[in-house]
Scaffold this active site. Structure first.
Site, PDB file in Angstrom:
ATOM      1  N   LEU A   2       4.012   0.314  -1.972  1.00 48.71           N
ATOM      2  CA  LEU A   2       3.888   0.135  -3.501  1.00 48.71           C
ATOM      3  C   LEU A   2       5.258   0.857  -4.021  1.00 48.71           C
ATOM      4  O   LEU A   2       5.874   0.187  -4.990  1.00 48.71           O
ATOM      5  CB  LEU A   2       2.848   1.030  -3.937  1.00 48.71           C
ATOM      6  CG  LEU A   2       3.034   1.466  -5.581  1.00 48.71           C
ATOM      7  CD1 LEU A   2       2.707   0.273  -6.454  1.00 48.71           C
ATOM      8  CD2 LEU A   2       1.867   2.508  -6.018  1.00 48.71           C
TER       9      LEU A   2
ATOM     10  N   GLU B 120       0.899  -1.412  -0.254  1.00 47.38           N
ATOM     11  CA  GLU B 120       0.138   0.110  -0.057  1.00 47.38           C
ATOM     12  C   GLU B 120       0.742   1.388   0.091  1.00 47.38           C
ATOM     13  O   GLU B 120       1.632   1.506   0.956  1.00 47.38           O
ATOM     14  CB  GLU B 120      -0.939   0.117   1.438  1.00 47.38           C
ATOM     15  CG  GLU B 120      -1.801  -0.985   1.342  1.00 47.38           C
ATOM     16  CD  GLU B 120      -2.754  -0.945   2.728  1.00 47.38           C
ATOM     17  OE1 GLU B 120      -3.851  -1.474   2.695  1.00 47.38           O
ATOM     18  OE2 GLU B 120      -1.962  -0.655   3.751  1.00 47.38           O
ATOM     19  N   CYS B 121       0.770   2.050  -0.964  1.00 47.13           N
ATOM     20  CA  CYS B 121       1.273   3.540  -1.169  1.00 47.13           C
ATOM     21  C   CYS B 121       2.998   3.335  -1.046  1.00 47.13           C
ATOM     22  O   CYS B 121       3.419   3.141  -1.879  1.00 47.13           O
ATOM     23  CB  CYS B 121       0.692   4.494  -0.023  1.00 47.13           C
ATOM     24  SG  CYS B 121       0.896   6.083  -0.057  1.00 47.13           S
ATOM     25  N   GLY B 122       3.323   3.773   0.230  1.00 50.91           N
ATOM     26  CA  GLY B 122       4.625   3.425   0.526  1.00 50.91           C
ATOM     27  C   GLY B 122       5.370   1.984   0.295  1.00 50.91           C
ATOM     28  O   GLY B 122       6.344   1.825  -0.310  1.00 50.91           O
TER      29      GLY B 122
ATOM     30  N   SER C 265      -1.151  -0.893  -4.780  1.00 43.29           N
ATOM     31  CA  SER C 265      -1.933   0.228  -5.210  1.00 43.29           C
ATOM     32  C   SER C 265      -1.321   1.604  -4.117  1.00 43.29           C
ATOM     33  O   SER C 265      -1.014   1.168  -2.930  1.00 43.29           O
ATOM     34  CB  SER C 265      -3.244   0.050  -4.989  1.00 43.29           C
ATOM     35  OG  SER C 265      -4.163   1.264  -5.162  1.00 43.29           O
TER      36      SER C 265
END
Length: 443
Positions: free
Chosen positions: A333, A329-331, A420
């Site tokens: 990713l 997730e985010c970081g 994502s």
């Protein structure tokens, strides 16, 4: 409303005309003040937020949960408040942005659960106008109750008196707090600095802040408010099947990866999983696990250290090649991509389990509530990032924005990897999360 008997507990909902009025600082100071009086203080933070809750948890010594009716669901929020009221001497809720901003807004939440609001205002550069703004906020809707006003960054007692005299008798000035940089909380590009990085500094600021509260000429904020009723939700508790029984989920947790809701960990445990934490920064090898979760955080501040931990990176690549489930997730990713360019413009190799390059992009970014439309099921989520990813594979789909028809964040799935920019809120769809961390995650 539930027919079960209520539990009564004093409660306040701290809101403001806008962001950056001092809500977090004052909420933390109140939590620490009443905790020092021997009270159990439970704090909730509205909306999607990872950083403020860590600060508030340290101030109160109690876990801090998100309170958002869209992301978590109305019944979940109601039951969380009800459970907190069982043990708390005081419940504090910190709002997000302005009092009527967002869907749901702080006013919506306060009205739904009957919690009195306190308006926090930065009154620098105004006096009677502050009273007019507060009066307008308090009377804008008839379904909310405003208990009073906190005048933050007040210049002098004369300044406070002008505001106090201009307020109607039904809207008292609960506290006038002088400007004091020693109680402000440290910040960086995505918000407040993580509590674990500045624990000792925060303790000094909390203790200074309690004295700051006590120096006010108004004592209304330093007495417990009246108790209000909290009811359980009417529906019966969900029966959760142990769909992840005998599964061990490894969760990355360190200075680079820390955007973790406690409720997400509890959701995995409620599904029967055992959660273990590891550090991509410091650990030489992965623990023996069946699934991996790389949450968001600040990998861009630790690019060199992450890239130099070759042994654990190799373990993660082998784990990916085996087809086992990974959620990034985010970081997470950014860590999964081939490279990451940090805030100084330096580029470092990352895991390379998802093709593409990540790069920070200053103050521009993306944020907002979205639904992650996964093959495993729809999960409520949110985005908040100031980076970009280029040359990535074709996504399997996009997040669905809460209020806008444009496609949201792209969602990637390869082998067992789901990646994502979206931060998922696991309790919103436990079955989908169980599928994500099981063999069903393979695409």
């Amino acid at each position: 409303m539930s027919t079960a008997p209520p539990i009564y507990c004093p409660a306040l909902f701290l809101t403001a005309p806008a962001s950056n009025q001092g809500k977090t600082t004052i909420t933390a100071a109140l939590a620490r003040y009443f905790t020092m009086q021997g009270k159990v203080v439970r704090v909730f933070k509205t909306g999607p937020d990872y950083l403020d809750p860590l600060i508030l948890a340290q101030a109160s010594g109690q876990p801090v949960e998100p309170l958002d009716m869209w992301m978590a669901g109305e019944e979940h929020c109601q039951n969380s408040l009800y459970e907190a009221a069982k043990t708390a001497d005081l419940i504090l809720v910190e709002g997000a942005m302005g009092m009527f901003d967002g869907e749901p807004s702080s006013a919506d939440l306060a009205a739904r659960f009957g919690i009195p609001l306190v308006i926090v205002m930065d009154v620098k550069g105004m006096a009677q106008t502050a009273a007019a703004i507060a009066h307008g906020l308090a009377t804008y809707r008839s379904d909310v109750m405003v208990a009073g006003v906190i005048a933050n960054r007040c210049g002098s007692e004369r300044h406070a008196q002008l505001i106090r005299d201009a307020l109607p008798k039904t809207l008292p000035l609960l506290s006038s707090l002088k400007r004091d940089d020693e109680v402000s909380l440290p910040e960086r590009h995505l918000g407040l600095v993580q509590a674990d990085e500045v624990k000792e500094e925060l303790e000094v600021r909390f203790n200074t802040a309690t004295q700051w509260l006590q120096n006010t000429q108004d004592i209304g904020l330093l007495t417990l408010p009246d108790a209000i009723p909290f009811y359980p939700a009417e529906t019966k508790p969900e029966i959760i099947e142990p769909l992840l029984a005998d599964k061990v989920i490894g969760i990355a947790k360190d200075a680079a990866f820390s955007f973790i809701y406690d409720t997400n960990v509890m959701a995995l445990e409620s599904l029967g999983a055992r959660c273990v934490f590891f550090s991509p920064l410091k650990d030489a090898h992965l623990p023996d696990v069946d699934g991996l979760w790389f949450p968001g955080g600040y990998p861009e501040l630790h690019t060199q250290a992450l890239s130099e931990n070759l042994s654990i990176m190799q373990d993660i690549r082998h784990f990916y090649e085996s087809g086992k489930p990974i959620l990034s997730e985010c970081g997470g990713l950014l860590y999964s991509l081939d490279t990451l360019t940090d805030l100084e413009g330096d580029t470092f190799p990352m895991l390379g389990i998802l093709s593409g390059q990540g790069a920070m992009r200053g103050k521009r970014g993306c944020q907002g509530m979205q639904t992650a439309c996964l093959p495993q099921g729809e999960v409520r989520a949110h985005a908040h990032h100031r980076s970009r990813s280029d040359n990535t594979p074709d996504p399997i789909g996009y997040g669905r924005r809460q209020r806008h028809p444009a496609p949201g964040e792209p969602i990637f799935q390869e082998k067992g990897l789901t990646a994502s920019y979206l931060h998922l809120y696991f309790p919103s769809n436990l079955t989908a999360i169980a599928n994500l961390f099981s063999a069903a995650a393979k695409v």
